[in-house]
Design an enzyme around this catalytic site. Structure first.
Site, PDB file in Angstrom:
ATOM      1  N   LYS A 255      76.271  42.821  -2.798  1.00  0.00           N
ATOM      2  CA  LYS A 255      75.498  43.643  -1.976  1.00  0.00           C
ATOM      3  C   LYS A 255      74.704  44.125  -3.140  1.00  0.00           C
ATOM      4  O   LYS A 255      73.617  44.480  -3.086  1.00  0.00           O
ATOM      5  CB  LYS A 255      76.341  44.754  -1.357  1.00  0.00           C
TER       6      LYS A 255
ATOM      7  N   VAL B  13      78.695  32.345   5.748  1.00  0.00           N
ATOM      8  CA  VAL B  13      78.227  33.786   5.221  1.00  0.00           C
ATOM      9  C   VAL B  13      78.040  33.568   3.878  1.00  0.00           C
ATOM     10  O   VAL B  13      76.743  34.163   3.537  1.00  0.00           O
ATOM     11  CB  VAL B  13      79.382  34.561   5.556  1.00  0.00           C
TER      12      VAL B  13
ATOM     13  N   ARG C 101      87.548  29.689   2.803  1.00  0.00           N
ATOM     14  CA  ARG C 101      88.665  29.965   1.961  1.00  0.00           C
ATOM     15  C   ARG C 101      90.118  29.697   2.138  1.00  0.00           C
ATOM     16  O   ARG C 101      90.142  29.559   3.618  1.00  0.00           O
ATOM     17  CB  ARG C 101      88.360  31.858   1.739  1.00  0.00           C
TER      18      ARG C 101
ATOM     19  N   ALA D 271      86.802  42.636   4.791  1.00  0.00           N
ATOM     20  CA  ALA D 271      87.293  43.552   4.180  1.00  0.00           C
ATOM     21  C   ALA D 271      87.701  44.837   4.967  1.00  0.00           C
ATOM     22  O   ALA D 271      88.853  45.165   4.919  1.00  0.00           O
ATOM     23  CB  ALA D 271      86.314  44.330   3.020  1.00  0.00           C
TER      24      ALA D 271
ATOM     25  N   HIS E 265      63.533  60.071  17.296  1.00  0.00           N
ATOM     26  CA  HIS E 265      62.199  59.186  17.003  1.00  0.00           C
ATOM     27  C   HIS E 265      61.478  59.784  15.896  1.00  0.00           C
ATOM     28  O   HIS E 265      61.480  60.965  15.636  1.00  0.00           O
ATOM     29  CB  HIS E 265      61.386  59.454  18.348  1.00  0.00           C
TER      30      HIS E 265
END
Ligand code: FAD
Ligand code: NAI
Length: 474
Positions: free
Chosen positions: A58, A193, A281, A329, A453
């Site tokens: 990330k 992914v 995995r 995770a 909004h």
């Protein structure tokens, strides 16, 4: 003489370190053993997630998105950038700093919660009436004794049988997060992914990316409508995704040559500067010496557990990637908390129906609950409603209008059965729907809640309204 603990946790990833902290909070004496080493040989708790998974991926995702926005997005906002240049060393260095901050954070949390940390490999020695003897082999060698053992040893990347990872040209997630120069041509095997997240990062940084996927259907676990939209958007961004391929011989020399046949059986040969192999995995039980105590593994090598994470042995529990269920995770963490609470005599619980999924591509994909194809297969009568970000004022202001929010609700009761999002900040937006599903809310409940909004979350409200065909802004 062994050091005595109420609970010994083997593995300091999200499953293990969170279980250790929760057990300590509940008043137990707790040890956590983790063998991950940083580049100086010191401890680096946090497991795959912190060291070579969620966190560094990330960090790079953010950096590569900034680079892409500066190069291609700012001009539309009237911001001109001249002399834009990539400093990959700095980018990778920042990622390493973010990882280290997380490692240090976990060591601090252990201290704060009085969890005793051991840096090394934990293995079973034997068991007796008082519990289990565990050896630690590493910086120091120790003998520990625990009444309860929590195994949280995680998973390792699966390699192609003929082509081991060398982390120079043939890369697992570890190498894919540390490529020292942007490859001109990057090959990726597996459009799951990791393939999509890492492929997107390196494409944004300038690589030509080709993803080769064995299955004929793109993102089969994702709601079909969302997967189709994702395929369209990723292809438009420049990712080349070939479905239904069969990988043949792979030759590793100065570059990597991949032979494969396409969905029509036609033979191809492609050369890549680097190849990422992201084909799933495998559970990690290496070195646990599970045989010494007779721990049962299932046919796929996962530690066999019941719904409450109890293994085949009394007072031995297992959580996270090393047991059945999604490799996520937050799933590992929830199981870790629930097990610590069960050991303390409480009633910890994990609701597998409301575990959110996120794929951190751009746009992000996030969902919770059932897909439309699952509801059809299960014969459940449902209503669907969706709302495009194109019609959302905040998304227009952001300049990020791709994607949609889609609601699936029970045809009779209106209970929310699934929510699927592809679009900006989908990873954050999905939390509202997770809460709603935990409380067994109806689509009408979300439709009647006041949303600020202008905000992206109004698309969630509008999709809930669309279930009853009464969207206001579309
Ligand atoms: P792990 O995190 O694998 O930790 C296990 C730990 O146990 C390791 O530190 C290992 O060294 C240690 N260990 C193993 N055996 C022993 C032993 N005998 N003695 C001592 N220590 C031992 N999930 C998400 O939810 N969101 C994401 O964004 C996300 N991104 C990811 C990106 C990538 C590239 C990858 C590879 C994975 C990602 N995941 C993500 C998945 C996530 O990393 C895993 O689901 C999660 O780390 C599993 O946690 P765990 O505690 O079960 O195992
Ligand atoms: P994956 O299971 O997501 O995808 C693997 C893909 O490789 C599949 O599409 C599969 O069909 C394909 N494949 C398998 N063998 C192949 C072959 N021989 N040739 C071509 N294609 C082949 O696994 P991935 O991407 O390795 O990730 C592992 C796990 O890590 C994921 O299941 C996920 O749970 C977790 N993860 C989670 C993230 C998140 O939550 N955002 C991010 C990254 C990983």
């Amino acid at each position: 003489m062994s050091k005595q603990f109420d609970v010994i946790v083997i593995g300091g990833g999200p499953g293990g370190y969170i279980a250790a902290i929760r057990a300590a909070q509940l008043g137990m004496s707790v040890a956590c053993i983790d063998e991950w080493k940083n580049d100086k040989g010191g401890p680096a708790p946090g497991g795959t997630c912190t060291n070579v998974g969620c966190i560094p991926s990330k960090a790079l995702l953010q950096s590569s998105e900034h680079f892409e926005h500066a190069g291609h997005g700012f001009a539309e906002h009237g911001i001109e950038v001249k002399g834009l240049k990539l400093n990959l060393d700095q980018m990778l260095g920042r990622k390493d700093t973010v990882v280290k901050q997380n490692n240090d954070g976990i060591l601090y949390l252990f201290k704060k919660n009085k969890v005793t940390f051991f840096h090394g490999r934990g293995a079973f020695v034997k068991s007796d009436a008082e519990g289990y003897e565990i050896s630690v082999t590493g910086a120091t060698n120790e003998s520990l004794k625990g009444k309860h053992i929590i195994l949280a040893t995680g998973s390792n990347p699966r390699a192609l049988p003929s082509t081991p990872f060398d982390e120079k040209l043939v890369l697992s997630n570890t190498g894919a997060l540390a490529i020292d120069a942007v490859p001109k041509k990057l090959g990726v095997i597996g459009a799951g992914v990791i393939g999509l997240e890492m492929g997107s990062v390196w494409r944004r940084l300038g690589a030509e990316v080709t993803i080769l996927e064995a299955m004929p259907t793109f993102l089969g676990a994702v709601d079909e409508q969302i997967a189709k939209e994702a395929h369209k958007l990723f292809t438009k961004q420049g990712l080349v995704i070939e479905m239904g391929v069969q990988i043949g011989e792979i030759k590793v020399g100065k570059e990597v040559t991949v032979n494969y046949t396409d969905a029509d059986g036609k033979a191809h040969k492609q050369q890549f500067d680097r190849l990422i192999v992201s084909i799933g995995r495998v559970p990690n039980t290496i070195g646990l010496n599970a045989e010494a105590v007779g721990l049962t593994l299932d046919e796929r090598g996962f530690i066999a557990v019941d719904a409450d994470c109890r293994s085949s042995l009394p007072n031995v529990w297992a959580v996270g990637d090393v047991v059945r269920g999604p490799l996520l995770a937050h799933k590992a963490e929830e199981e870790g908390v629930a097990v610590a609470e069960r050991i303390a005599g409480q009633h910890g619980h994990v609701n597998f129906n409301t575990i959110p999924w996120v794929i951190y591509t751009s746009p992000e994909i996030a969902w919770v609950g059932k897909t439309e194809q699952q509801l059809k297969a299960e014969g459940i009568a449902y209503k669907a409603g969706s709302f495009p970000f194109m019609a959302n004022g905040r998304a227009r202001a952001l300049g990020d209008t791709s994607g949609m929010v889609k609601f699936l609700a029970d045809a009779t009761s209106d209970e929310i059965l699934g929510v699927h999002i592809i679009g900006p900040m989908a990873s954050e937006l999905i939390a509202e729907s997770v809460v709603a599903m935990e409380f067994r809310a109806s689509a009408e409940d979300i439709a009647r809640i006041c949303h600020a909004h202008p905000s992206l979350s109004e698309a969630t409200k509008e999709a809930a309204l669309a279930v009853d065909k009464r969207s206001l802004n579309f």
